[in-house]
Enzyme design. Structure first.
Site, PDB file in Angstrom:
ATOM      1  N   GLY A 280     -17.639 -51.246  32.104  1.00 34.12           N
ATOM      2  CA  GLY A 280     -16.390 -51.830  32.556  1.00 34.12           C
ATOM      3  C   GLY A 280     -15.224 -51.405  31.693  1.00 34.12           C
ATOM      4  O   GLY A 280     -15.221 -50.328  31.135  1.00 34.12           O
ATOM      5  N   SER A 281     -14.227 -52.272  31.571  1.00 31.12           N
ATOM      6  CA  SER A 281     -13.059 -51.982  30.736  1.00 31.12           C
ATOM      7  C   SER A 281     -12.056 -53.098  30.878  1.00 31.12           C
ATOM      8  O   SER A 281     -12.065 -53.861  31.853  1.00 31.12           O
ATOM      9  CB  SER A 281     -12.366 -50.666  31.139  1.00 31.12           C
ATOM     10  OG  SER A 281     -13.215 -49.568  31.005  1.00 31.12           O
ATOM     11  N   ASN A 282     -11.153 -53.183  29.899  1.00 26.04           N
ATOM     12  CA  ASN A 282      -9.931 -53.971  30.009  1.00 26.04           C
ATOM     13  C   ASN A 282      -8.750 -53.042  29.780  1.00 26.04           C
ATOM     14  O   ASN A 282      -8.850 -52.077  29.022  1.00 26.04           O
ATOM     15  CB  ASN A 282      -9.852 -55.063  28.936  1.00 26.04           C
ATOM     16  CG  ASN A 282     -11.055 -55.967  28.890  1.00 26.04           C
ATOM     17  OD1 ASN A 282     -11.394 -56.591  29.874  1.00 26.04           O
ATOM     18  ND2 ASN A 282     -11.699 -56.034  27.734  1.00 26.04           N
TER      19      ASN A 282
ATOM     20  N   ASN B 169     -11.928 -55.434  35.537  1.00 26.14           N
ATOM     21  CA  ASN B 169     -13.007 -55.030  36.442  1.00 26.14           C
ATOM     22  C   ASN B 169     -13.248 -55.938  37.625  1.00 26.14           C
ATOM     23  O   ASN B 169     -14.166 -55.682  38.407  1.00 26.14           O
ATOM     24  CB  ASN B 169     -14.327 -54.806  35.700  1.00 26.14           C
ATOM     25  CG  ASN B 169     -14.196 -53.821  34.571  1.00 26.14           C
ATOM     26  OD1 ASN B 169     -14.497 -54.138  33.432  1.00 26.14           O
ATOM     27  ND2 ASN B 169     -13.719 -52.620  34.871  1.00 26.14           N
TER      28      ASN B 169
END
Length: 813
Positions: free
Chosen positions: A248-250, A520
């Site tokens: 995922g990621s921010n 996400n």
């Protein structure tokens, strides 16, 4: 000590100062491709602290040459392993039964991987894409970068002895071609489509026919070839949710309305694997007068994937768009390799693929392809799609025709505003499975889910979904269309560069919001005060519960925007705040319920009573963070994992989700649920059995070991909702969480102060090199452990003033 080439020139710093103005000089005024007088490729690489290379070339091919050389110096074994993969040669060198590292596909075995990638190679798929004129195919600049990258990688191999024990002396480390580099990019593009279904593509077989004419096919399901709809929908949801969880990621962009100086800010926090071929690698790339950009590149890429230049910074997060769809085929009763479209028979294309196997005879298998794509026997083990005498399923992956990501990256790299970033996305449409978040020096922000998706409109799904699709599409976004009807074709948007995908006008986009954030979940709440709506289901959902990571992120960034006067330092604090949203919601209730247990005991899943009185006090005193010094974080982590694994989401909270209050609901832990006390007892028993104190400092039991040194690691798993996400490996026999599989990777906090140089802080959590003999194998990991950052050296004066400066001039021989 850095490995130096034997026949390449190493230039002393003192001799290089005459070229200190290089990036501002020597630009070709007409933009032509400059060629060195000697006719070969060359580049200058200036290394600064932590082994970060600043690569200067006078043409796209030169820049690619320097990039390929420098990546090989740091990551030759990982890169070589990936090139073996895309050539379909893993079984030849490593045997057919071992598993690849999953960086380039979901294949369970080397043989499955080879059958797929060898099939792509035999079909000439990537060559055909390279031959397409831009914008449908890659531009000349992108192809020159790939050509140069291959030449630079090969030059490093010729001139250096490999010291990494992972591949020193290995026969599989070989020179590469431009096609190999492009094939690696193609593999990344199809990760969410064909790459997700490799085992299903390579294992799909026509049904064996019995004497009575009946048949059985791959997978399991009903006799009609239709899997159980609800089970399939549930498996599809889990499959696509896993992508965001595993990788995922921010990212958040703040507008000038929220910052101290009216300029934009960007914090990027991608969560990618810490090991293997999907790591980031950090560099700066410069063509004098034409390009100057810094950031992280996915290994094997000649462009910057996430980064900044003097005016713009951008990051990506894995998007919720479903990058594939299925077509349910109606088969000719007389031949299961013939399918009907509008009553007319079409014969499947037979691809026969042969793979060389170590210590064994070559293996030959057949794949079956249709106008829609390959026939698949399933999407992972949990989602079978049986091929019977009446029905088969074909997978459509529009990214199989997408080799444009490098042009999108170049557009970002040369952008001067967020509008330019959006223009690059509109012109190239090269991003397969990510969102883009950007900010610029003028104070603008951008969120856009501009990705390559199959053109599945809600109307098309209503008209053309099969019985299975009527269940899977609303719940997961996976469309299953009636492949027997010509009027169910995906069609083409007028502004799309490729048939069968959405055009730019359809993409969920938010411009100039005070903040734009994604963790996400879907585009809906990129800004909680300005929800995005009106997009098709295939892009993502609306009005549904958000993950705890999204909820926590929105709370944090909205509060930051509300306070205003933000600076880069505020971004740095947010990255390592390590607040646990799950703890804020549940720890106090858990501690109170724990304290109320009769006799201070709870019953474990094994039926044994466990004294939990100490745990009640530890949970009550916990600071609700996952800092390395936090006491109680480990206990809550182990308890929370067990709780959510045993208690369904709809029974976990007393107050349910409300679309009118999506950031704060659901809430109030349901401690009356029987699974609560069981999870608490099991967590306490587990830690005691491992000899871990319930109030141990997190860093004493969450760490990585590099060169024999134990490095404490802050952060936490997906379900805790922590911004600084990591996915650690639990090994109580060795002391707790002793390695990280995925998580915070290439971090950047970027702003501007009105000067010529951006204000940028970066951090590559797992460091530049996978080679344990390299001085840059763990140096940034030590920084990450200490929550310290690298001050970016972007401008010439900063590069040349680095006390670690080492200059290497590389040439093609």
């Amino acid at each position: 000590m850095r490995i130096r080439p034997r026949r390449l020139t190493v230039t002393a710093v003192a001799l290089f100062t005459a070229t200190a103005g290089l990036p501002a000089a020597a630009a070709a005024p007409d933009g032509r491709e400059d060629r060195p007088a000697h006719g070969g490729l060359s580049a200058v690489i200036r290394y600064t602290e932590y082994g970060i290379p600043h690569i200067v070339g006078h043409s796209w091919a030169d820049l690619g040459f320097g990039t390929g050389w420098a990546q090989a110096a740091d990551q030759v074994c990982v890169l070589a392993d990936g090139f073996v993969t895309v050539r379909g040669e893993r079984s030849r060198y490593f045997g057919p039964d071992a598993a690849p590292d999953a960086s380039l596909s979901s294949a369970a075995t080397n043989l499955s991987s080879d059958l797929y990638f060898r099939g792509v190679r035999d079909a000439g798929t990537v060559e055909k894409l390279l031959a397409q004129p831009a914008p449908a195919g890659p531009s000349r600049a992108s192809k020159e970068l790939m050509r140069g990258y291959a030449a630079g990688y090969n030059a490093w191999l010729r001139e250096n002895r490999i010291t990494d024990p992972a591949c020193a002396g290995a026969a599989w480390v070989r020179p590469v071609t431009t096609l190999d580099v492009a094939a690696r990019g193609h593999a990344i593009a199809v990760l969410g489509g064909q790459g997700r279904a490799v085992d299903g593509i390579t294992a799909a077989r026509p049904p064996a026919r019995s004497a009575a004419g009946a048949g059985t096919g791959t997978g399991t399901g009903t006799g009609t070839g239709t899997p159980e709809a609800e089970d399939t929908a549930r498996a599809a949801r889990d499959l696509f949710a896993a992508q965001a969880s595993d990788m995922g990621s921010n990212a958040v962009a703040f507008s000038g309305a929220t910052t101290a100086n009216g300029r934009g800010l960007l914090l990027g926090n991608p969560h990618y694997p810490w090991h293997g071929g999907r790591r980031f690698w950090q560099s700066q790339q410069t063509i004098p007068g034409r390009l100057n950009v810094a950031g992280g590149s996915l290994l094997g890429s000649a462009t910057i994937s996430i980064g900044h230049n003097a005016w713009v910074a951008w990051s990506h997060t894995v998007a919720t768009g479903v990058t594939l769809n299925l077509h349910q085929l109606t088969l000719d009763p007389a031949d299961p390799t013939v399918y009907l479209v509008d009553g007319r028979p079409e014969r499947m294309t037979k691809r026969t693929v042969t793979v060389t196997v170590k210590d064994g005879a070559p293996v030959t298998r057949t794949q079956w392809w249709t106008r829609y794509g390959p026939v698949v026997g399933g999407l992972g083990s949990g989602l079978p799609l049986p091929w019977t005498t009446t029905t088969a399923y074909a997978l459509n992956d529009p990214n199989a025709a997408n080799l444009r990501a490098s042009d999108t990256a170049l557009g970002f790299s040369t952008a001067r505003s967020t509008d330019d970033v959006l223009d690059a996305l509109r012109d190239t449409q090269g991003l397969p499975w990510v969102n883009t978040i950007a900010a610029d020096s003028s104070g603008h922000t951008l969120f856009t889910q501009s990705q390559v998706l199959p053109r599945i409109t809600d109307d098309l799904a209503r008209r053309c979904s099969t019985a299975l699709g009527k269940v899977t599409y609303p719940s997961s976004g996976v469309a299953v269309l009636d492949g027997s009807r010509g009027d169910c074709a995906l069609g083409r948007d007028a502004d799309a560069v490729q048939a069968g995908i959405f055009g730019p006008a359809r993409m969920p986009t938010l411009k100039d919001a005070p903040y734009a954030e994604n963790s996400n979940n879907s585009a809906w709440l990129a800004n909680a005060d300005r929800p995005l709506t009106g997009y098709e289901r295939v892009f993502g959902d609306l009005g549904t519960p958000r993950s705890l990571r999204t909820r926590g992120a929105l709370e944090d960034v909205a509060a930051m925007a509300g306070r205003g006067e933000l600076t880069v330092r505020d971004l740095q604090r947010q990255q390592f705040a390590n607040r646990v949203p799950a703890g804020d919601l549940a720890a106090a209730d858990a501690a109170k319920a724990c304290a109320g247990l009769p006799g201070g005991t709870a019953t474990s899943s094994k039926g044994a009573p466990v004294d939990v009185r100490e745990a009640c006090d530890v949970l009550a005193a916990w600071d609700r963070t996952v800092d390395t010094g936090s006491r109680g974080a480990l206990l809550f982590d182990r308890f929370w994992r067990k709780l959510i694994a045993s208690v369904p989401a709809d029974r976990l909270w007393k107050v349910p989700f409300s679309p009118a209050d999506p950031v704060r609901t659901p809430h109030t832990l349901n401690t009356a649920e029987p699974g609560f006390t069981t999870a608490l007892a099991d967590a306490v028993a587990e830690l005691r059995a491992a000899g871990v104190p319930l109030d141990a400092r997190l860093g004493a039991h969450q760490f990585v070991v590099r060169g024999g040194e134990r490095l404490p690691v802050s952060g936490g798993t997906e379900s805790l909702g922590v911004w600084n996400k990591i996915e650690p490996v639990w090994d109580p026999a060795r002391g707790g969480y002793t390695e990280v599989t995925t998580g915070s990777s290439y971090l950047q906090a970027v702003g501007w102060d009105g000067g010529r140089c951006p204000v940028a802080r970066t951090l590559l959590s797992y460091s530049q090199s996978s080679n344990p003999a390299s001085p840059h194998h763990a140096d940034q990991t030590r920084l990450y452990s200490g929550e310290r950052w690298v001050t970016s050296r972007f401008c010439e004066k900063d590069i040349l003033s680095s006390p670690a400066l080492e200059v290497v001039r590389v040439r093609e021989r």
